[in-house]
Design a protein around this motif. Structure first.
Motif, short mmCIF file in Angstrom:
data_model
loop_
_atom_site.label_atom_id
_atom_site.label_comp_id
_atom_site.label_asym_id
_atom_site.label_seq_id
_atom_site.Cartn_x
_atom_site.Cartn_y
_atom_site.Cartn_z
N UNK A 11 0.84 -1.19 0.00
CA UNK A 11 0.00 0.00 0.00
C UNK A 11 0.87 1.24 0.00
N UNK A 12 0.40 2.28 -0.68
CA UNK A 12 1.08 3.57 -0.68
C UNK A 12 0.13 4.61 -0.10
N UNK A 13 0.56 5.85 -0.10
CA UNK A 13 -0.30 6.93 0.40
C UNK A 13 -1.42 7.28 -0.58
N UNK A 14 -1.40 6.66 -1.75
CA UNK A 14 -2.40 6.93 -2.80
C UNK A 14 -3.56 5.94 -2.66
N UNK A 15 -4.71 6.45 -2.22
CA UNK A 15 -5.89 5.61 -2.03
C UNK A 15 -6.37 4.98 -3.33
N UNK A 16 -6.12 5.60 -4.48
CA UNK A 16 -6.64 5.13 -5.76
C UNK A 16 -5.61 4.35 -6.56
N UNK A 17 -4.51 3.96 -5.95
CA UNK A 17 -3.44 3.27 -6.68
C UNK A 17 -3.92 1.94 -7.25
N UNK A 18 -3.57 1.70 -8.52
CA UNK A 18 -3.90 0.45 -9.20
C UNK A 18 -2.63 -0.14 -9.80
N UNK A 19 -2.75 -1.35 -10.33
CA UNK A 19 -1.60 -1.91 -11.04
C UNK A 19 -1.29 -1.01 -12.24
N UNK A 20 -0.02 -0.68 -12.48
CA UNK A 20 0.34 0.29 -13.52
C UNK A 20 -0.13 -0.13 -14.92
N UNK A 21 -0.64 0.83 -15.66
CA UNK A 21 -1.10 0.58 -17.02
C UNK A 21 0.03 0.06 -17.90
N UNK A 22 1.24 0.50 -17.63
CA UNK A 22 2.39 0.06 -18.43
C UNK A 22 2.72 -1.41 -18.20
N UNK A 23 2.18 -2.00 -17.14
CA UNK A 23 2.43 -3.41 -16.84
C UNK A 23 1.24 -4.30 -17.18
N UNK A 24 0.02 -3.78 -17.04
CA UNK A 24 -1.14 -4.62 -17.34
C UNK A 24 -1.23 -4.94 -18.83
N UNK A 25 -0.48 -4.22 -19.70
CA UNK A 25 -0.46 -4.58 -21.12
C UNK A 25 0.08 -5.98 -21.33
N UNK A 26 0.74 -6.54 -20.34
CA UNK A 26 1.22 -7.91 -20.45
C UNK A 26 0.06 -8.89 -20.61
N UNK A 27 -1.15 -8.51 -20.18
CA UNK A 27 -2.31 -9.39 -20.33
C UNK A 27 -2.72 -9.54 -21.79
N UNK A 28 -2.23 -8.69 -22.67
CA UNK A 28 -2.50 -8.83 -24.10
C UNK A 28 -1.58 -9.86 -24.74
N UNK A 29 -0.63 -10.35 -23.98
CA UNK A 29 0.35 -11.31 -24.49
C UNK A 29 0.20 -12.67 -23.79
N UNK A 30 0.11 -12.64 -22.47
CA UNK A 30 0.06 -13.88 -21.68
C UNK A 30 -0.87 -13.70 -20.50
N UNK A 31 -1.15 -14.82 -19.81
CA UNK A 31 -1.96 -14.77 -18.60
C UNK A 31 -1.25 -13.94 -17.53
#
Length: 722
Positions: A492-512
């Motif tokens: 957890x960070x101080x950012x209440x709205x933090x999500x998995x980074x968009x630059x990393x979730x693009x991996x779901x377009x390639x593999x599980x």
């Protein structure tokens, strides 16, 4: 019903013949009946059969964490879900005769589970006393459950959907109201209300099955409370200067006291703690701003995680003590790091996700009217990053909402990537996924509306393709799994709205992808913590170097190009296109054709606008190259007659208009490469009726696909070869 259909058909024919000219390039739908005939090209029950539901077929978490049947725990069972979110405005639950027809039609469309959503709203509509269920509605629900089970369709039920729950005396059961859905997480009074609600409904014997739903093998999953993530529920009721309700203050202070022990210790952790805030008298304030990062917000997230996990355990215990053996899920929205930690304790993880949400049916309602491919399917990727590996995972709600002109994309994006990811369930949200006819006399059936996919030919085309890509399994599951490693609260960070980074979730377009507990360890082919040190490009390069990705895989995140590790899916973000080349189905969703699209078997040479095209084998053939009966799908856009907007970009609605539905004209030039012989192409109505052939030939399999047919505009075509 047949007499009503004839009357409606005559009325529509009169309207069409006497109305002023339709807008250029828009064609009125002619069908009234939407029930498909057995054996038609839209009847999938022959190759997607639903077996009997009994002890052996009861759904469980299988040996590999996938959904499976109790008698075959090592064989994954994929669920294609029909969303039943009816209200009086959309016609409510059907009578017995219509329920029989409806259940049979769902099975023919390929559905094998139905989600009962807002049943508390329906049962309590117009009731003045608490828990005084409407007996007629209860009878209709019970009968429909029995009809669905008869056709091999499982049930998924929300324990609580309406913010009013089982309270009597309210007429706003489908509108957000503050209190119950949040407080069930931490208040005994709200929890007792939830317990009474689920007990009263689930433990009553269904007279049409002879058993209470909670003990019925057909009840596959209970979502304890729909969308009750604590941060989300406070966002829904956010007020200026008071983002969090006062009811959270005492439990938050109690939690802080247990964690820090003294105000002095808390002040060392919170630089912004005021002099008059003290743990000893429970006067520590809730945050006054949710979007300004602070240690106060970080601790509120940790409090939410512990509170939600405790509520989940408490509610699950209630169901188990009542005799329930099926799967339990909860917190099915809000893809933040905080809710990800909560979902670690779920038996099955579920998620809701939307492209271009609409918050109202009133004039002035807005959408962005943007393509989901322009951001590389971020709404799908956010859901993918909420999954916990080793647990069943399903989508309880998704949609690319009407009146977005690019919603044809949803019919390829979601089912294709759901199959690639190996998800267990897919549920496109709506009042109901199908309707038996156009022209029903209910406010939400007089025109296409958001969250009402049954009347939308574009959404129906997408659902038809979904049955093939996802449930039939035409898209292969990824060969690789990329874990997103999770340590725990320290993430957890101080950012209440933090999500998995968009630059990393693009991996779901390639593999599980999915979350996995790391115990603080790091792995070479994983997304490690802290996320700021992770790099998708380097990880993909390492996968190629290790042989997990083929050398010719075209993925290039910097250029917005992503190819699945199976080689079947190719997304080009900048061109806003997605193509599928799989043995039994080939498809493409595109905004424009600036050149031919070459798939494995098919070449799309020319087109006159954005659209979804797909071709699928229907005859059991192993591939399109040898199939003799193929279903073609061609979806452009659809809107209501006299639909009006406040702006040129058609983002702000003025009037949704009326039936009949209009479909935008479109043409494509299609060639089946290397195939010759006798062939014929026939349009197929929304009711599954095959009309007279449009074209035929003896030679190369090449034709112009035009959705403006003598029988009316078509989204489906039957291609037959000798």
């Amino acid at each position: 019903m047949k007499r009503l259909v004839r009357i409606l058909a005559a009325a529509l024919a009169l309207t069409v013949s006497t109305s002023p000219a339709w807008p250029a390039d828009w064609l009125p739908v002619r069908e009234i009946s939407l029930t498909i005939a057995p054996g038609s090209p839209l009847d999938f029950s022959g190759f997607l059969p639903n077996g009997p539901i009994d002890g052996d077929s009861r759904l469980v978490a299988g040996t590999d964490g996938r959904l499976a049947r109790a008698g075959a725990p090592d064989r994954p069972a994929r669920l294609f879900c029909a969303s039943l979110a009816w209200s009086p405005a959309s016609g409510g639950f059907p009578n017995h005769a219509d329920a029989d027809v409806y259940a049979r039609q769902l099975a023919m469309h390929g559905y094998n589970i139905a989600r009962f959503h807002f049943i508390d709203g329906s049962l309590m509509f117009g009731r003045q006393k608490d828990f005084d269920f409407d007996p007629e509605i209860l009878d209709r629900i019970h009968y429909l459950m029995a009809a669905l089970k008869k056709h091999g369709i499982y049930w998924m039920v929300d324990g609580l959907t309406s913010w009013r729950g089982g309270y009597g005396g309210h007429d706003d059961r489908w509108a957000p109201s503050e209190g119950l859905k949040l407080e069930v997480n931490y208040q005994d009074r709200a929890f007792a209300h939830w317990k009474r609600l689920v007990t009263d409904f689930l433990t009553r014997v269904n007279p049409y099955t002879g058993i209470a739903p909670i003990r019925d093998d057909a009840l596959a999953m209970v979502v304890l409370v729909n969308e009750n993530s604590m941060e989300f529920e406070t966002v829904v009721h956010d007020r200026a200067g008071r983002p969090y309700p006062d009811s959270l203050r005492q439990p938050f202070n109690t939690w802080l006291r247990e964690r820090y022990g003294s105000t002095q210790a808390l002040r060392a952790a919170w630089p912004d703690l005021r002099a008059n805030e003290r743990l000893e008298n429970a006067s520590v304030r809730l945050p006054v701003e949710r979007y300004t990062d602070s240690p106060r917000l970080r601790d509120l997230q940790a409090f939410f995680v512990e509170t939600e996990k405790d509520a989940l355990a408490r509610m699950t215990r209630v169901l188990r003590e009542l005799g329930y053996r099926g799967l339990v899920s909860d917190y099915n929205n809000w893809p933040t790091v905080q809710t990800g930690l909560t979902r670690q304790n779920l038996e099955a993880v579920t998620m809701n996700t939307y492209q271009d949400g609409v918050m109202s049916y009133e004039p002035g309602a807005k959408i962005k009217n943007e393509s989901s491919l322009a951001d590389a399917g971020s709404y799908m990727r956010m859901a993918a990053a909420s999954r916990w590996l080793g647990k069943p995972f399903g989508i309880t709600e998704y949609d690319h909402l009407f009146w977005n002109r690019y919603r044809y994309e949803a019919g390829l994006v979601m089912p294709a990537y759901a199959a690639l990811q190996g998800w267990d369930m897919l549920c496109r949200h709506g009042h109901g996924p199908i309707a038996l006819q156009y022209g029903e006399p209910f406010p939400h059936k007089r025109a296409m509306l958001p969250y009402a996919i049954a009347l939308d030919p574009v959404a129906r085309a997408g659902e038809t393709l979904s049955a093939l890509l996802f449930r039939r399994g035409d898209v292969s599951m990824s060969r690789n799994t990329i874990p997103f490693l999770v340590r725990g609260e320290e993430d957890l960070t101080d950012d209440m709205q933090a999500t998995e980074p968009d630059t990393l979730t693009v991996l779901s377009l390639v593999s599980r992808i999915g979350l996995r507990q790391s115990d603080g360890l790091r792995e070479s082919l994983a997304v490690n913590q802290p996320r700021g040190e992770a790099d998708a490009g380097k990880l993909l390069a390492a996968m190629k170097a290790s042989g997990l990705l083929p050398e010719n895989n075209r993925t290039d995140p910097a250029q917005g190009i992503f190819q699945s590790d199976t080689g079947e899916l190719l997304l080009d973000r900048d061109k806003r296109s997605l193509t599928l080349s799989a043995p039994r189905t080939e498809a493409a969703a595109f905004v424009a054709l600036d050149g031919p699209i070459d798939l494995e078997t098919i070449r799309i040479e020319r087109g006159d606008g954005d659209a979804l095209f797909a071709a699928s084998a229907l005859d059991g053939a192993a591939s399109l190259a040898t199939a003799k009966r193929m279903l073609l799908i061609f979806a452009t856009d659809a809107r209501n007659t006299n639909m009006r907007f406040r702006d040129r970009e058609e983002k702000v609605i003025e009037d949704f208009g009326t039936l009949p539905v209009l479909i935008r004209k479109g043409t494509l030039s299609i060639e089946f490469k290397h195939r010759t012989g006798r062939w014929r192409l026939s349009p197929v109505g929304l009711d599954g009726v095959v009309h007279a052939p449009l074209q035929s030939g003896n030679g190369p399999l090449r034709f112009q696909l035009n959705n403006d047919t003598p029988a009316g505009p078509a989204t489906f075509f039957l291609l037959e070869t000798d």
